[in-house]
Design a protein around this motif. Structure first.
Motif, PDB file in Angstrom:
ATOM      1  N   GLU A  35      20.242   9.400  61.593  1.00  0.00           N
ATOM      2  CA  GLU A  35      19.278  10.359  62.145  1.00  0.00           C
ATOM      3  C   GLU A  35      19.940  11.715  62.372  1.00  0.00           C
ATOM      4  OE1 GLU A  35      16.112  10.329  62.650  1.00  0.00           O
ATOM      5  OE2 GLU A  35      15.466   8.238  62.723  1.00  0.00           O
ATOM      6  N   ILE A  36      21.177  11.690  62.846  1.00  0.00           N
ATOM      7  CA  ILE A  36      21.907  12.938  63.058  1.00  0.00           C
ATOM      8  C   ILE A  36      22.173  13.619  61.720  1.00  0.00           C
ATOM      9  CG2 ILE A  36      24.107  13.911  63.852  1.00  0.00           C
ATOM     10  CD1 ILE A  36      24.065  11.521  65.938  1.00  0.00           C
ATOM     11  N   ALA A  37      22.548  12.827  60.721  1.00  0.00           N
ATOM     12  CA  ALA A  37      22.760  13.387  59.384  1.00  0.00           C
ATOM     13  C   ALA A  37      21.484  14.028  58.851  1.00  0.00           C
ATOM     14  CB  ALA A  37      23.245  12.286  58.440  1.00  0.00           C
ATOM     15  N   ASP A  38      20.351  13.368  59.068  1.00  0.00           N
ATOM     16  CA  ASP A  38      19.069  13.938  58.615  1.00  0.00           C
ATOM     17  C   ASP A  38      18.733  15.217  59.376  1.00  0.00           C
ATOM     18  OD1 ASP A  38      18.685  11.967  56.724  1.00  0.00           O
ATOM     19  OD2 ASP A  38      17.375  10.742  57.995  1.00  0.00           O
ATOM     20  N   ALA A  39      19.038  15.238  60.672  1.00  0.00           N
ATOM     21  CA  ALA A  39      18.760  16.430  61.473  1.00  0.00           C
ATOM     22  C   ALA A  39      19.531  17.632  60.942  1.00  0.00           C
ATOM     23  CB  ALA A  39      19.131  16.175  62.936  1.00  0.00           C
ATOM     24  N   SER A  40      20.736  17.388  60.429  1.00  0.00           N
ATOM     25  CA  SER A  40      21.566  18.492  59.949  1.00  0.00           C
ATOM     26  C   SER A  40      20.926  19.227  58.776  1.00  0.00           C
ATOM     27  CB  SER A  40      22.949  17.977  59.538  1.00  0.00           C
ATOM     28  OG  SER A  40      22.890  17.241  58.323  1.00  0.00           O
ATOM     29  N   LYS A  41      20.075  18.544  58.015  1.00  0.00           N
ATOM     30  CA  LYS A  41      19.396  19.202  56.888  1.00  0.00           C
ATOM     31  C   LYS A  41      18.468  20.302  57.391  1.00  0.00           C
ATOM     32  CE  LYS A  41      19.410  14.770  54.441  1.00  0.00           C
ATOM     33  NZ  LYS A  41      18.563  13.710  53.830  1.00  0.00           N
ATOM     34  N   TYR A  42      17.842  20.065  58.516  1.00  0.00           N
ATOM     35  CA  TYR A  42      16.940  21.058  59.098  1.00  0.00           C
ATOM     36  C   TYR A  42      17.742  22.162  59.793  1.00  0.00           C
ATOM     37  CZ  TYR A  42      13.444  17.513  58.131  1.00  0.00           C
ATOM     38  OH  TYR A  42      12.639  16.603  57.497  1.00  0.00           O
ATOM     39  N   ARG A  74      16.505  21.411  69.681  1.00  0.00           N
ATOM     40  CA  ARG A  74      15.204  20.744  69.553  1.00  0.00           C
ATOM     41  C   ARG A  74      15.173  19.783  68.373  1.00  0.00           C
ATOM     42  NH1 ARG A  74      11.395  26.098  70.518  1.00  0.00           N
ATOM     43  NH2 ARG A  74      11.604  26.187  72.809  1.00  0.00           N
ATOM     44  N   ILE A  75      15.789  20.181  67.274  1.00  0.00           N
ATOM     45  CA  ILE A  75      15.820  19.320  66.090  1.00  0.00           C
ATOM     46  C   ILE A  75      16.553  18.020  66.396  1.00  0.00           C
ATOM     47  CG2 ILE A  75      16.805  19.089  63.771  1.00  0.00           C
ATOM     48  CD1 ILE A  75      16.308  22.145  63.450  1.00  0.00           C
ATOM     49  N   LEU A  76      17.744  18.116  66.982  1.00  0.00           N
ATOM     50  CA  LEU A  76      18.513  16.920  67.291  1.00  0.00           C
ATOM     51  C   LEU A  76      17.840  16.062  68.346  1.00  0.00           C
ATOM     52  CD1 LEU A  76      22.144  18.296  67.205  1.00  0.00           C
ATOM     53  CD2 LEU A  76      21.342  16.277  65.972  1.00  0.00           C
ATOM     54  N   ARG A  77      17.304  16.725  69.366  1.00  0.00           N
ATOM     55  CA  ARG A  77      16.655  15.984  70.443  1.00  0.00           C
ATOM     56  C   ARG A  77      15.472  15.173  69.896  1.00  0.00           C
ATOM     57  NH1 ARG A  77      14.457  19.130  75.683  1.00  0.00           N
ATOM     58  NH2 ARG A  77      16.256  20.416  75.106  1.00  0.00           N
ATOM     59  N   LYS A  78      14.685  15.788  69.041  1.00  0.00           N
ATOM     60  CA  LYS A  78      13.527  15.102  68.479  1.00  0.00           C
ATOM     61  C   LYS A  78      13.942  13.895  67.672  1.00  0.00           C
ATOM     62  CE  LYS A  78       9.347  15.935  65.742  1.00  0.00           C
ATOM     63  NZ  LYS A  78       8.554  16.948  64.990  1.00  0.00           N
ATOM     64  N   ARG A  79      15.001  14.036  66.860  1.00  0.00           N
ATOM     65  CA  ARG A  79      15.460  12.896  66.054  1.00  0.00           C
ATOM     66  C   ARG A  79      15.961  11.758  66.935  1.00  0.00           C
ATOM     67  NH1 ARG A  79      14.252  14.050  60.516  1.00  0.00           N
ATOM     68  NH2 ARG A  79      15.135  11.981  60.254  1.00  0.00           N
ATOM     69  N   MET A  80      16.636  12.086  68.021  1.00  0.00           N
ATOM     70  CA  MET A  80      17.150  11.044  68.905  1.00  0.00           C
ATOM     71  C   MET A  80      16.009  10.342  69.648  1.00  0.00           C
ATOM     72  SD  MET A  80      20.411  10.893  68.416  1.00  0.00           S
ATOM     73  CE  MET A  80      19.825  11.055  66.727  1.00  0.00           C
ATOM     74  N   ILE A  81      15.037  11.116  70.106  1.00  0.00           N
ATOM     75  CA  ILE A  81      13.908  10.534  70.834  1.00  0.00           C
ATOM     76  C   ILE A  81      13.136   9.568  69.950  1.00  0.00           C
ATOM     77  CG2 ILE A  81      11.661  11.087  71.856  1.00  0.00           C
ATOM     78  CD1 ILE A  81      12.973  13.625  73.015  1.00  0.00           C
ATOM     79  N   HIS A  82      12.950   9.931  68.698  1.00  0.00           N
ATOM     80  CA  HIS A  82      12.152   9.102  67.789  1.00  0.00           C
ATOM     81  C   HIS A  82      12.965   8.050  67.045  1.00  0.00           C
ATOM     82  CE1 HIS A  82       8.417  11.264  68.435  1.00  0.00           C
ATOM     83  NE2 HIS A  82       9.079  12.410  68.327  1.00  0.00           N
TER      84      HIS A  82
END
Length: 314
Positions: A35-42, A74-82
């Motif tokens: 999820e963190i890796a995916d967040a990095s794309k954004y 916000r991007i990282l937080r959203k990925r962690m929450i979901h």
């Protein structure tokens, strides 16, 4: 250190998820890392195209937040929450732990965009992440179950460890992270140094130590960014980074939870060492989320020599 096919090569590429699966990592931990890796794309897209101005707010350290800081958070937080597997999250951009799911298996702390002030002059920046099992984030770094950083530079790369070596992945043209270096190891001593902090505020021990490095011919390689400087030491297998105790900042500047613990974990997994000059970074139990500490980190013998100078001269 095992080299893998370079980014863009079609020869036998191993992506991040497959590597974690082959390492037989816990399924939920794999999910958090991916999820963190995916967040990095954004985040990399925001760096390339986003607003470089101030957000009009400040973080808990009184620092003005850039729009990119807020967006990355916000991007990282959203990925962690979901993700469905995280109990608590803590960001350097927020003032308190955010409860997500009491039944979550892991808690995550991160600096969403370390060195963000360097973006407007087009220097490398990064994301730093630490992961603990359970809901307590105020633990010593020894209890980390994983640490990682993502470097946004000429290439976007991800370096992680779950306690079984340090591995580098680079983002390819399809924005997938593929394995480029496996089981990265540091030499016992190096030939480069990255000294942070204002030198005229160094204590006698730190000044004498840095002078000894210069006398030995160590090359100064300091970018002003913690992630690119640690990445250079890891991938070259050589060197030391220091942001020491200063005369006006005896506890240093860098934050224990968000910056020092994850980098210390990675460096020690690669055979190096991380110290305040008097004790191991990973042995410190934080008392609050904003604790700072001095840091000498890199090749083991270089750090041990720093400790000797600090013990003798202060």
């Amino acid at each position: 250190m095992t080299a893998i096919s370079p980014p863009g090569s079609t020869k036998f590429q191993i992506d991040l998820r497959r590597h974690l699966r082959e390492e037989e990592e816990d399924r939920d931990l794999t999910r958090v890392i991916c999820e963190i890796a995916d967040a990095s794309k954004y985040i990399i897209n925001a760096i390339r195209t986003g607003d470089l101005g101030l957000a009009g707010t400040s973080n808990l350290y009184g620092e003005n937040q850039l729009a990119l800081d807020v967006l990355s958070d916000r991007i990282l937080r959203k990925r962690m929450i979901h993700s469905g597997v995280v109990a608590n999250i803590l960001s350097e951009e927020t003032s308190e732990v955010i409860e997500v799911d009491p039944g979550g298996k892991y808690s995550v702390a991160f600096d969403p965009l370390d060195g963000s002030s360097l973006v407007d002059v087009n220097l490398a920046v990064g994301t730093i992440v630490t992961i603990y099992e359970g809901s307590d984030l105020l633990q010593s770094g020894r209890n980390q179950v994983a640490a990682m950083y993502i470097l946004y530079g000429p290439r976007t790369s991800l370096v992680y460890s779950t306690g079984r070596g340090v591995h580098e992945f680079c983002m390819n043209q399809l924005m997938e992270f593929t394995l480029t270096k496996e089981n990265i190891q540091l030499q016992p001593s190096g030939n480069i140094y990255a000294p942070g902090g204002q030198r005229n505020l160094y204590t006698e021990g730190t000044e004498k130590y840095v002078s000894s490095l210069e006398e030995k011919g160590y090359k100064l390689r300091y970018s002003g960014g913690f992630v690119p400087d640690i990445n250079q030491i890891l991938l070259k297998g050589s060197g030391i980074f220091l942001y020491p105790h200063l005369r006006d900042k005896p506890k240093g500047k860098l934050r224990l939870i968000f910056e020092l613990n994850p980098m210390a974990y990675l460096i020690e997994q690669a055979g190096g060492k991380a110290s305040t000059g008097r004790q191991s970074i990973l042995d410190i139990k934080p008392e609050s989320i904003d604790d700072c500490a001095p840091i000498f980190i890199g090749c083991r013998e270089d750090v041990e020599r720093a400790e000797e100078y600090i013990a003798r001269y202060g």
